[in-house]
Each structure stands twice: as structure tokens, then as C-alpha cells.
Design a protein around this motif. Sequence first.
Motif, PDB file in Angstrom:
ATOM      1  N   ASP A   1       0.836  -1.211   0.000  1.00  0.00           N
ATOM      2  CA  ASP A   1       0.000   0.000   0.000  1.00  0.00           C
ATOM      3  C   ASP A   1       0.871   1.261   0.000  1.00  0.00           C
ATOM      4  OD1 ASP A   1       0.913  -0.616   2.552  1.00  0.00           O
ATOM      5  OD2 ASP A   1      -0.821   0.242   3.562  1.00  0.00           O
ATOM      6  N   ASP A   2       1.806   1.327  -0.958  1.00  0.00           N
ATOM      7  CA  ASP A   2       2.782   2.429  -0.978  1.00  0.00           C
ATOM      8  C   ASP A   2       2.289   3.691  -1.686  1.00  0.00           C
ATOM      9  OD1 ASP A   2       4.609   0.833   0.353  1.00  0.00           O
ATOM     10  OD2 ASP A   2       5.518   0.078  -1.487  1.00  0.00           O
ATOM     11  N   TYR A   3       1.200   3.596  -2.384  1.00  0.00           N
ATOM     12  CA  TYR A   3       0.696   4.721  -3.187  1.00  0.00           C
ATOM     13  C   TYR A   3       0.227   5.854  -2.260  1.00  0.00           C
ATOM     14  CZ  TYR A   3      -2.258   6.892  -6.871  1.00  0.00           C
ATOM     15  OH  TYR A   3      -2.840   7.739  -7.774  1.00  0.00           O
ATOM     16  N   LEU A   4       0.743   7.059  -2.474  1.00  0.00           N
ATOM     17  CA  LEU A   4       0.441   8.200  -1.598  1.00  0.00           C
ATOM     18  C   LEU A   4      -1.049   8.410  -1.408  1.00  0.00           C
ATOM     19  CD1 LEU A   4       1.252  10.821  -0.043  1.00  0.00           C
ATOM     20  CD2 LEU A   4       1.215  11.988  -2.264  1.00  0.00           C
ATOM     21  N   TRP A   5      -1.805   8.310  -2.519  1.00  0.00           N
ATOM     22  CA  TRP A   5      -3.224   8.671  -2.454  1.00  0.00           C
ATOM     23  C   TRP A   5      -4.064   7.648  -1.698  1.00  0.00           C
ATOM     24  CZ3 TRP A   5      -4.623  13.416  -2.923  1.00  0.00           C
ATOM     25  CH2 TRP A   5      -3.873  14.275  -3.736  1.00  0.00           C
ATOM     26  N   ILE A   6      -3.508   6.488  -1.380  1.00  0.00           N
ATOM     27  CA  ILE A   6      -4.212   5.564  -0.483  1.00  0.00           C
ATOM     28  C   ILE A   6      -4.358   6.192   0.898  1.00  0.00           C
ATOM     29  CG2 ILE A   6      -3.910   3.414   0.841  1.00  0.00           C
ATOM     30  CD1 ILE A   6      -2.814   2.143  -1.727  1.00  0.00           C
ATOM     31  N   HIS A   7      -3.352   6.914   1.324  1.00  0.00           N
ATOM     32  CA  HIS A   7      -3.263   7.350   2.722  1.00  0.00           C
ATOM     33  C   HIS A   7      -3.872   8.725   2.968  1.00  0.00           C
ATOM     34  CE1 HIS A   7      -0.888   3.816   3.533  1.00  0.00           C
ATOM     35  NE2 HIS A   7      -0.234   4.064   2.416  1.00  0.00           N
ATOM     36  N   ILE A   8      -4.156   9.477   1.914  1.00  0.00           N
ATOM     37  CA  ILE A   8      -4.823  10.770   2.060  1.00  0.00           C
ATOM     38  C   ILE A   8      -6.300  10.551   1.760  1.00  0.00           C
ATOM     39  CG2 ILE A   8      -4.963  13.142   1.222  1.00  0.00           C
ATOM     40  CD1 ILE A   8      -1.990  12.945   0.524  1.00  0.00           C
ATOM     41  N   PRO A   9      -7.198  10.853   2.698  1.00  0.00           N
ATOM     42  CA  PRO A   9      -8.600  10.465   2.537  1.00  0.00           C
ATOM     43  C   PRO A   9      -9.252  10.845   1.211  1.00  0.00           C
ATOM     44  CG  PRO A   9      -8.225  11.087   4.801  1.00  0.00           C
ATOM     45  CD  PRO A   9      -6.933  11.346   4.065  1.00  0.00           C
ATOM     46  N   ILE A  10      -8.981  12.034   0.688  1.00  0.00           N
ATOM     47  CA  ILE A  10      -9.631  12.415  -0.569  1.00  0.00           C
ATOM     48  C   ILE A  10      -9.082  11.615  -1.751  1.00  0.00           C
ATOM     49  CG2 ILE A  10      -8.180  14.285  -1.464  1.00  0.00           C
ATOM     50  CD1 ILE A  10     -10.827  15.921  -1.820  1.00  0.00           C
ATOM     51  N   GLY A  11      -8.008  10.869  -1.530  1.00  0.00           N
ATOM     52  CA  GLY A  11      -7.450  10.009  -2.572  1.00  0.00           C
ATOM     53  C   GLY A  11      -8.389   8.909  -3.017  1.00  0.00           C
ATOM     54  N   TYR A  12      -9.494   8.747  -2.293  1.00  0.00           N
ATOM     55  CA  TYR A  12     -10.604   7.870  -2.702  1.00  0.00           C
ATOM     56  C   TYR A  12     -10.926   8.058  -4.188  1.00  0.00           C
ATOM     57  CZ  TYR A  12     -15.720   6.768  -2.681  1.00  0.00           C
ATOM     58  OH  TYR A  12     -16.982   6.315  -2.948  1.00  0.00           O
ATOM     59  N   GLY A  13     -10.912   9.319  -4.625  1.00  0.00           N
ATOM     60  CA  GLY A  13     -11.179   9.595  -6.032  1.00  0.00           C
ATOM     61  C   GLY A  13     -10.072   9.114  -6.958  1.00  0.00           C
ATOM     62  N   LYS A  14      -8.839   9.067  -6.459  1.00  0.00           N
ATOM     63  CA  LYS A  14      -7.696   8.628  -7.267  1.00  0.00           C
ATOM     64  C   LYS A  14      -7.626   7.103  -7.389  1.00  0.00           C
ATOM     65  CE  LYS A  14      -5.476  12.732  -7.614  1.00  0.00           C
ATOM     66  NZ  LYS A  14      -5.058  13.370  -8.883  1.00  0.00           N
ATOM     67  N   THR A  15      -8.145   6.399  -6.373  1.00  0.00           N
ATOM     68  CA  THR A  15      -8.049   4.937  -6.382  1.00  0.00           C
ATOM     69  C   THR A  15      -9.297   4.260  -6.941  1.00  0.00           C
ATOM     70  OG1 THR A  15      -8.844   4.855  -4.093  1.00  0.00           O
ATOM     71  CG2 THR A  15      -6.448   4.877  -4.439  1.00  0.00           C
ATOM     72  N   MET A  16     -10.375   5.019  -7.149  1.00  0.00           N
ATOM     73  CA  MET A  16     -11.648   4.445  -7.579  1.00  0.00           C
ATOM     74  C   MET A  16     -11.521   3.649  -8.883  1.00  0.00           C
ATOM     75  SD  MET A  16     -14.902   3.995  -7.095  1.00  0.00           S
ATOM     76  CE  MET A  16     -15.410   5.137  -5.814  1.00  0.00           C
ATOM     77  N   PHE A  17     -10.662   4.112  -9.791  1.00  0.00           N
ATOM     78  CA  PHE A  17     -10.497   3.424 -11.067  1.00  0.00           C
ATOM     79  C   PHE A  17      -9.039   3.016 -11.314  1.00  0.00           C
ATOM     80  CE2 PHE A  17     -14.031   6.427 -11.383  1.00  0.00           C
ATOM     81  CZ  PHE A  17     -15.060   5.584 -11.749  1.00  0.00           C
ATOM     82  N   HIS A  18      -8.242   2.959 -10.258  1.00  0.00           N
ATOM     83  CA  HIS A  18      -6.802   2.723 -10.439  1.00  0.00           C
ATOM     84  C   HIS A  18      -6.563   1.308 -10.965  1.00  0.00           C
ATOM     85  CE1 HIS A  18      -2.504   2.703  -9.774  1.00  0.00           C
ATOM     86  NE2 HIS A  18      -2.566   3.985  -9.474  1.00  0.00           N
ATOM     87  N   PRO A  19      -5.784   1.164 -12.042  1.00  0.00           N
ATOM     88  CA  PRO A  19      -5.607  -0.168 -12.644  1.00  0.00           C
ATOM     89  C   PRO A  19      -4.748  -1.121 -11.820  1.00  0.00           C
ATOM     90  CG  PRO A  19      -4.232   1.460 -13.766  1.00  0.00           C
ATOM     91  CD  PRO A  19      -5.097   2.231 -12.816  1.00  0.00           C
ATOM     92  N   VAL A  20      -4.008  -0.610 -10.855  1.00  0.00           N
ATOM     93  CA  VAL A  20      -3.141  -1.460 -10.034  1.00  0.00           C
ATOM     94  C   VAL A  20      -3.780  -1.773  -8.686  1.00  0.00           C
ATOM     95  CG1 VAL A  20      -0.918  -1.603  -8.838  1.00  0.00           C
ATOM     96  CG2 VAL A  20      -1.048  -0.626 -11.149  1.00  0.00           C
ATOM     97  N   TYR A  21      -4.315  -0.755  -8.020  1.00  0.00           N
ATOM     98  CA  TYR A  21      -4.781  -0.908  -6.644  1.00  0.00           C
ATOM     99  C   TYR A  21      -6.273  -1.252  -6.547  1.00  0.00           C
ATOM    100  CZ  TYR A  21      -0.257   1.132  -5.672  1.00  0.00           C
ATOM    101  OH  TYR A  21       1.089   1.354  -5.619  1.00  0.00           O
ATOM    102  N   ASN A  22      -6.908  -1.454  -7.684  1.00  0.00           N
ATOM    103  CA  ASN A  22      -8.344  -1.724  -7.709  1.00  0.00           C
ATOM    104  C   ASN A  22      -8.601  -2.864  -8.692  1.00  0.00           C
ATOM    105  OD1 ASN A  22     -11.230  -1.484  -7.977  1.00  0.00           O
ATOM    106  ND2 ASN A  22     -11.042   0.650  -7.359  1.00  0.00           N
ATOM    107  N   TRP A  23      -9.382  -3.857  -8.279  1.00  0.00           N
ATOM    108  CA  TRP A  23      -9.717  -4.961  -9.186  1.00  0.00           C
ATOM    109  C   TRP A  23     -10.587  -4.478 -10.346  1.00  0.00           C
ATOM    110  CZ3 TRP A  23      -7.590  -9.709  -9.143  1.00  0.00           C
ATOM    111  CH2 TRP A  23      -6.939 -10.123  -7.979  1.00  0.00           C
ATOM    112  N   GLY A  24     -11.367  -3.435 -10.136  1.00  0.00           N
ATOM    113  CA  GLY A  24     -12.162  -2.863 -11.226  1.00  0.00           C
ATOM    114  C   GLY A  24     -13.164  -3.836 -11.834  1.00  0.00           C
ATOM    115  N   PHE A  25     -13.902  -4.527 -10.999  1.00  0.00           N
ATOM    116  CA  PHE A  25     -14.872  -5.501 -11.491  1.00  0.00           C
ATOM    117  C   PHE A  25     -16.103  -4.826 -12.098  1.00  0.00           C
ATOM    118  CE2 PHE A  25     -13.134  -8.332  -7.944  1.00  0.00           C
ATOM    119  CZ  PHE A  25     -12.360  -9.085  -8.819  1.00  0.00           C
ATOM    120  N   TYR A  26     -16.809  -5.559 -12.927  1.00  0.00           N
ATOM    121  CA  TYR A  26     -18.130  -5.155 -13.420  1.00  0.00           C
ATOM    122  C   TYR A  26     -19.084  -6.330 -13.233  1.00  0.00           C
ATOM    123  CZ  TYR A  26     -16.484  -0.863 -15.645  1.00  0.00           C
ATOM    124  OH  TYR A  26     -15.975   0.389 -15.874  1.00  0.00           O
ATOM    125  N   THR A  27     -20.319  -6.006 -12.899  1.00  0.00           N
ATOM    126  CA  THR A  27     -21.332  -7.056 -12.826  1.00  0.00           C
ATOM    127  C   THR A  27     -21.675  -7.540 -14.240  1.00  0.00           C
ATOM    128  OG1 THR A  27     -23.253  -5.582 -13.048  1.00  0.00           O
ATOM    129  CG2 THR A  27     -22.367  -5.901 -10.825  1.00  0.00           C
TER     130      THR A  27
END
Length: 536
Positions: A43-69
Amino acid sequence: MDQDIATFDFIVVGAGSAGCVLANRLTASGRYSVLLLEAGPRDDYLWIHIPIGYGKTMFHPVYNWGFYTEPEPGMHNRRIYWPRGRCLGGSSSINGLIYIRGQPEDYDHWAALGNRGWAWKDVLPYFIRSEHNTRGASPYHGDQGPQWCSDIRERHELMEAIIRGANELGVPRNDDFNGPTQEGVGYYQLFTRNGRRCSSAVGYLKPAQGRSNLRVETQALATQIVFEGSRAAGVRYEQRGRVRQARAAREVILSAGALQSPQLLQLSGVGRASFLQDMGIAVVKDLPGVGENLQDHLQLRLMYKVKKPITTNDELRSLWGRVKIGLKWMMFRKGPLAIGINQGGLFTRVLPESKTPDIQFHFATLSADMAGGDPHPWSGCTFSVCQLRPASRGTVMIKSRDPKAPPAMRPNYLSAEVDRRCAVASIRFARRLARTKALEPYLGEEYKPGDEAQTDEDLLEFAREYGATIFHPSGTCKMGSDPMAVVDERLRVHGLAGLRVVDCSIMPTLVSGNTHAPVVMIAEKASDMILEDAAR
């Protein structure tokens, strides 16, 4: 495959909300060794640790599985995006940080279904044990646990107006949704410590990582549970292109979440026998409930244009506004960077048959066309509302024997009539709130659904066209003793030795609120049960 197969007392699959708790608690005495496998990176990505980084990780290709139903029949056949965390901390590293336990009645219902030891009186001590609340200790809260829970450190003009508006509708102010009662309106507490995210990786795993009896392997995708007869003897996993295997002297524990724990069970021959045979998988145990009973909270997001330039949209629009946000966080650990997205909540009842709150709001002083999307170029806010206890049920089933292929996720949103009624009633309540006297100076045009949507049919159509997950899939390896149950009340997989599931998938019914705190509680309780069984 590596020839030297290391042996550990316990292998935990998934370093998310639950897995990090287990890794800490099972190694604390020094008596047992644990291998923790995580498919994603550290979990080294800076935006993981800053709360508003939620927007940065929502579609991140590495830190998010990015599933679809799969295409959803009740949602205009849309494939709905389901983000899930893929790093140390799992979804607790990318979630909205909201601290909610659910209602006491949720857990009493679990116990009434035959799950001894899961009533509210049984689980409250584990919530307290997990918690380091900045308000201090009380009969409802702890101040010694690894999981930090903090107040939002400044009040917002718009949120204060929302609270006054809710009071006009008879909803009382509530300063602690995790206290004596959930019903009411107020500010959320967040899983933060001094303006930074406190994920399970930060709270539980980081303090344990120096222990010689804990080994953490990242980029390690579990591909199969290895069975010897009816006993789980180890795990096969792929790491940086190599297939490896580890043995478990005592137990394999699945904490891969409500989507990937059932996936791994099915890949390993545990599930409905006829389905596994159709997939060409040798049946180890016929358990028809694996992947069934999927539940999720459906999010309906009403958006309003705001008459005053006081929203996060306004602050993010200019370079100077962004600089001010950054300075406020660096100097005081306050402001949007310290909060994430949602500041306040509201729990109330809209269905006549409900005895406890049946809907939850997340209020954001920000608006965007989708959660985690770019803010609108005008002053805006979002009233996000969800039904707390949906009756619709879906499935998670593998589509392939390839462990890297996502399973088929079919939540079946709005398939139950009560869910459709609640969707319409919740939107109508949100509109009543938006038009209170307290909010008249603040809220202008309703951007979505818009004034043209007036009938029940119009509002249900809005729910089908724009509804989305609020990220709480659960229930796919449910706890119980009925024919569709997957684990018993001690979270042991029925009919198999040395195998447990400890994550959101064991919930027989979805809790009335956000799921991170309940999963941490489940893992705290499970760790005691695992250690008790090991001592025998």
C-alpha cells in the motif's frame, strides 16, 4: 513449481479488512506462524493514505480490481462497476472511510437464525476491542484498539443546514451513530488518524510486520486450495510468473472478500456439485450455497446545484482553491483532504412496516456524475441514499477455470418488490429534505433526477438508469446450519477440515450500514475462535 514447500500453522488468503486483523491477532503470542497472501502490491501509493485520494483509487488499474457485474436485468441491462481493493489493506485502503457498525437488531437476527454467539451482546465487545476512538472509552466505545476512529474536525455550513432540515422532518440530531441508537442525522466518524487513512493494513498489519512468525507475500494470487481428502492442507498461488505452494499445518483461512472467497472455493472444487461438474472441476465438497445469497446496498444519488460557492466543487475548481485545501491539510490536518467525500449521514424509516431505520444517507459537499468521478463545474452537493436491508438476492459464480478471470457477479438489484418500494420512498424523502426551510437558502436546481421525474414510475426508472453499488457486496458464503449455509457459527466450512472463511461473505444478512467495521469485528471474533480451537 517450487520444490521446497514451506509450512505455516495458518495461511490467510487476502490482506484486506479481515486478513490484516487475523495476521496480527494470530501471531501476537509468538506461538503460531502465519503466511498472509495478497494478490496486489504493498500500500505504498500516496493517495491511499490521504482520505480524498478515494477519487484517485476508484479506477486505479493497479490498486483496484475494477470488477463489473453481468448485465443487470432490473437496471436496464447495465454492467455496474464494482471497485474492490487490490493491495495491502484491500478495500479498507480505497473505501469511503465511514465508521458504521449497523444496528443491534442485525446481529440479534443472525443469532435468531441459529448462529450462537453472534447476538449484539456477543459482538459489541469485539467492536470495542478493535477501536481507538478519539472520543475516549465508554460503554459503547474503546480507546485501546488498532482501528482509529476520528471526528471530522470542522463543521460545514451546508451540512449544518442539512441537519436543521432533517430536524424539520422529525429526524433528531445524532452525534454517535454507533451509540445507543442509530436513528438520526449528524456527522460521520471516519477511519482516520490525524487526517490520514487508518486502513486495516495501517492499524493491524503494520505493527505486526516485524514479527518473525509472520510472512507477508504480495503480488501472490491464490489459485487453488490444496486438499488432502476432505482436509485443506495448503494453498497454491502464483507470484511474479511462478507457481508456488505453501502448506498449512492447522488451517487455511479465506479472507478474499465476498467475490473472491466463493470464487476460490469453486475453483478448488467446493460448491454446487452440478455446477462444478459442468465447469470441468472435480468436486471436493458439494456445498450448493457457495456463491449464492449475494446482497449489496444499491446507491441512489440525488444531486443539487448549490446557491453559494461553499462546496468542494468550488474549492477544486481553481488552482488557488486546491492550494488552500493542501495547505489546510498540511498545517492543520483539516478540510476536504482529511475527509474524503462524505461528511454526514442520516438514518430513518420510510416504509410503514419498518421498526428500525431502513435507509441511510451519505451527504457530500461535492457532486460528480459518478462516485469518484470528476466534480461538476458548478457548486454542487450529493444526497446519496440506500436501502439498508435489501431483499433482493444474487450470485457470484466462476465463468472460467482461470483464477485470473473475474467471476460472474449478478446482484439482481430491485428484483424484490419491497426494494422497489423502498427506492421510490427514499427518493421522495430526499426531495422532502431538500425542500425544507433550512435548505431553501442553499439548494437550487435538482440536477438529478430532475423536476420532470414525478411519478413512482419515473423515480423507479431513475433508480434503474442511475443506481449503482455503494460497495458492500456480502453474504456469498453465509453462516448457518441450513442446506444453503457454507460455514458454521465458528466460520468453519461445512464438511471440510482445516478451512474457514472470515470476511463479508459469511454475513447471513447484510448489516444496516457500511461494512468495514463489521468485517473487522468478524475477524476479531474469528481470531479468538481460531486460537481457542488451536489450543485444544
